[in-house]
Scaffold this motif. Structure first.
Motif: not given
Length: 373
Positions: A9-10, A129-130, A137-139, A225-227
């Motif tokens: 999802t993200p 999971g997300p 994905a953020e890091v 990360a927020i998503a």
């Protein structure tokens, strides 16, 4: 398995940037997952009641490994669709057969506990999971390989766990494939469970497919990360309400579910109207609680009145009844978003689900005595 179901999802924002596809295509990718899940539910539930749990669970885990492998190398919409389709097929088997396996192991004296553990695992895994993939994905600049490598490793561990489960083979008479259903005495229970579970699931499906995009439209900048946190919050709420309300009767759980879903959609409507990102998170919390309470109520009702010989089939019937409207409304939301705006899509979905919740509340009131029997 449920961690796998929503880990992508993200990451869709990155795939949209690299591959290039519309919001409508994104909802179609999600809908293909639902198609695979529904097809699996129609087969896996009745089949596992007749030939046993392990002969269905192990092939489902094998398909999920293939799905992970495709995600690891996906470079086209076709690859994403294939990975999501296989994921849906795998998850469908776990929803019906896996949850019935938990009930089998728990035994006849712990039916409510079995429903709580399997239902909460479903929503908690869907949220983890997300959250995990969003943080990675953020890091990390290239999150796909680490995310799906970890999920693949978890599924390999699942093979060992399923192999050790004390589940006996079974050979029952009857067709191996048929439309899943329930005994006549449980029909009202099934319909009421669907009437509450389906709206909540439709709301969480919106957050899975379009929630991060809506947050981006309102704030102008949303990290992965927020998503991931937004989606995790939805399912964390669904998990929390199940443990908090586990001692409640199924009738009360149904009432909590429909009220929470309605409140969540009111919050979503308000969030879009006043462009409030904070209220989107509040809406996610209520909508998640609506799905969690409705889902737990449904599976608890079925566990209490359906014999083990038809329990996986009954789980399939409940899930089919909930996922069909969820997939339909997700597609409608995607088309409205492309034709107008994602804000209009959110408002349209909110109004539809508030109306459905009102009818569901009326049905619960009319048949409340039947539920208590």
């Amino acid at each position: 398995m449920f961690i796998l179901s929503n880990s992508a999802t993200p990451l869709y924002v990155s795939w949209q940037r690299d591959i290039g596809f519309s919001q409508s295509t994104l909802t179609w990718i999600f809908a293909v997952y639902i198609v695979g899940l529904l097809a699996s539910l129609l087969v896996s539930g009745p089949l596992s009641d007749r030939i046993g749990r392990k002969p269905v669970l192990l092939p489902a885990l094998a398909l999920s490994l293939i799905s992970c492998a495709i995600f690891l190398s996906a470079s086209s919409v076709t690859a994403l669709i294939m990975a999501r389709l296989l994921t849906g097929i795998s998850v469908g088997a776990i929803v019906s057969c896996g949850m019935a396996a938990v009930a089998d192991i728990a035994g006849p004296h712990r039916k409510k506990l079995a429903a709580l553990l399997s239902s909460s695992a479903m929503v908690f895994g869907s949220g983890v999971g997300p959250l995990f993939s969003g943080i990675v994905a953020e890091v990390m600049a290239a999150p796909i390989i680490p995310v799906f490598s970890v999920v693949l490793a978890l599924i390999l561990v699942s093979f060992a766990l399923v192999g050790k489960m004390p589940l006996h083979s079974r050979r029952q008479a009857g067709p191996l494939v048929r439309v899943p259903g329930v005994p006549r005495k449980a029909f009202v229970h099934l319909i009421l469970a669907i009437a509450v579970f389906a709206p909540g699931l439709s709301g969480t499906s919106f957050f899975l497919s379009l929630g991060p995009s809506l947050l981006y439209e309102i704030t102008g900048n949303v990290s992965t990360a927020i998503a991931g946190i937004l989606v995790f919050l939805t399912f964390a709420s669904a998990t929390g309400v199940q443990f908090a309300a586990q001692r409640f009767s199924p009738a009360r759980l149904l009432a909590i579910g429909v009220a929470s879903t309605a409140m969540g959609m009111v919050m979503l409507f308000s969030a879009v109207t006043i462009s409030s990102s904070v209220m989107i998170f509040v809406a996610a919390t209520f909508i998640g609680a609506g799905q969690g309470a409705g889902q737990l109520a449904g599976f608890t009702l079925l566990n209490l009145i359906i014999p083990s010989t038809r329990l996986a089939e009954a789980n399939s019937a409940l899930s089919v009844g909930a996922y069909v409207p969820a997939a339909t409304l997700s597609l409608i939301a995607g088309r409205v978003s492309d034709a107008t705006s994602i804000e209009t899509s959110a408002i349209t979905l909110s109004v539809i689900l508030i109306i459905i919740a009102a009818f569901s509340a009326a049905a619960i009131f009319l048949f409340r005595r039947r539920i208590k029997q």
